[in-house]
Design a protein around this motif. Structure first.
Motif, PDB file in Angstrom:
ATOM      1  N   GLY A  54      99.800 -17.950 -21.976  1.00 47.07           N
ATOM      2  CA  GLY A  54     100.532 -19.106 -22.282  1.00 47.07           C
ATOM      3  C   GLY A  54     101.329 -18.660 -23.493  1.00 47.07           C
ATOM      4  N   ARG A  83      92.574 -26.463 -19.601  1.00 41.32           N
ATOM      5  CA  ARG A  83      92.848 -25.660 -18.246  1.00 41.32           C
ATOM      6  C   ARG A  83      93.856 -25.260 -18.888  1.00 41.32           C
ATOM      7  NH1 ARG A  83      93.359 -29.308 -13.078  1.00 41.32           N
ATOM      8  NH2 ARG A  83      91.199 -28.944 -12.732  1.00 41.32           N
ATOM      9  N   SER A  84      94.882 -25.698 -18.668  1.00 40.95           N
ATOM     10  CA  SER A  84      96.188 -25.160 -19.004  1.00 40.95           C
ATOM     11  C   SER A  84      96.756 -24.741 -20.468  1.00 40.95           C
ATOM     12  CB  SER A  84      97.109 -25.200 -18.262  1.00 40.95           C
ATOM     13  OG  SER A  84      97.701 -26.995 -18.616  1.00 40.95           O
ATOM     14  N   GLN A 111     100.985 -23.304 -20.334  1.00 42.85           N
ATOM     15  CA  GLN A 111     100.909 -22.999 -19.527  1.00 42.85           C
ATOM     16  C   GLN A 111     102.476 -23.494 -19.183  1.00 42.85           C
ATOM     17  OE1 GLN A 111     100.528 -20.289 -18.101  1.00 42.85           O
ATOM     18  NE2 GLN A 111      98.347 -20.152 -19.549  1.00 42.85           N
ATOM     19  N   ARG A 113     105.133 -24.802 -16.370  1.00 39.58           N
ATOM     20  CA  ARG A 113     106.125 -25.121 -15.107  1.00 39.58           C
ATOM     21  C   ARG A 113     106.842 -25.966 -14.317  1.00 39.58           C
ATOM     22  NH1 ARG A 113     101.152 -28.207 -15.607  1.00 39.58           N
ATOM     23  NH2 ARG A 113     100.054 -27.203 -15.098  1.00 39.58           N
TER      24      ARG A 113
END
Length: 273
Positions: A54, A83-84, A111, A113
């Motif tokens: 990340g 998860r992210s 992460q 997005r």
């Protein structure tokens, strides 16, 4: 080509999650390490981890004691993986037998997005960099000052200003392109807000610094080796502590990051002839 910041933040593996880092005097602040260098070192150690993933979203660092030795030990721990989003703890330790904790940081990596929901406040208007005053290193300036080109667009240091608000343009003098590691160091380059409140230069030191990066790595990369704008303000200076808030913008006005600092200051009594 090895850039100065990268050479000064080289982490050498000693064991899993444990690194040795030489304290580079090019990034000293008087007789100890520059806080921006320390912040960049914690990022370098995190990036060296195999489990690193990340992009850096936030860094909260506390400065426990001045770093004066020739080297430090840096320990990284993955505290939580979701998860992210990952949560890391990075400690900077003295290399002596006692391994005293000199600084400790919490890093959050995530992460990024795309989203249909968005909002962007326009950056203020500033005096152009070409019309601003170049700050040069003076005998009392820290050694890290040589590593940056800094132009002052607003504010008059070592004088009583209407407010401690200042604006500077800054970039690395050796042409290194901007990234998250470099940004965490640059956000510590503004002078303490007390420097804009009087003619004397009170001793001050950062206790804690929180950096929040809103630009993606790709957006940071598009800044290249150009200047970024640091808009620095203050809400209060009281009881020996000061607040400092810094917003970093790309040259097109995109907000890159926001940082907050709490520091302490000590006023020396006026001298008498």
């Amino acid at each position: 080509m090895t850039f100065v910041l990268d050479a000064a933040t080289t982490v050498n593996v000693r064991s899993d999650g444990r690194y040795q880092v030489a304290v580079d005097e090019r990034f000293w602040n008087g007789d100890h390490a520059f806080g921006g260098w320390t912040a960049a070192v914690t990022v370098a150690a995190w990036q060296a981890e195999q489990a690193c993933r990340g992009e850096l979203v936030t860094q909260n660092i506390q400065f426990h004691a001045a770093i004066k030795g020739p080297e430090v030990i840096v320990e990284t721990t993955l505290v939580e993986r979701r998860r992210s989003v990952d949560f890391w703890h990075v400690a900077v330790l003295a290399s002596s037998r006692e391994h005293r904790v000199l600084a400790a940081a919490t890093l959050v990596a995530g992460q990024r997005r795309d989203s249909e929901i968005g909002f962007e406040r326009r950056s203020p208007s500033y005096r152009p960099q070409k019309d601003s005053f170049r700050l040069q290193r003076q005998p009392v300036s820290p050694s890290w000052f040589d590593h940056y080109e800094i132009y002052l667009a607003k504010g008059r240091p070592f004088a009583v200003n209407e407010s401690p608000h200042s604006v500077t343009y800054v970039r690395e003098s050796d042409g290194r392109a901007l990234d998250a590691k470099a940004l965490t160091a640059m956000l510590d380059t503004p002078m303490p807000r007390t420097f804009f409140c009087g003619e004397r230069l009170p001793f001050s030191s950062t206790v804690a610094m929180s950096t929040h990066i809103y630009a993606s790595d790709a957006e940071l990369a598009t800044a290249g080796d150009g200047f970024i704008t640091l808009d620095v303000d203050c809400q209060t200076i009281r009881h020996g502590f000061l607040n400092q808030e810094c917003r970093a913008y790309r040259d097109d006005g995109l907000l890159l990051a926001v940082s907050y600092q709490t520091g302490f200051y000590r006023e020396e009594p006026p001298s008498h002839a």
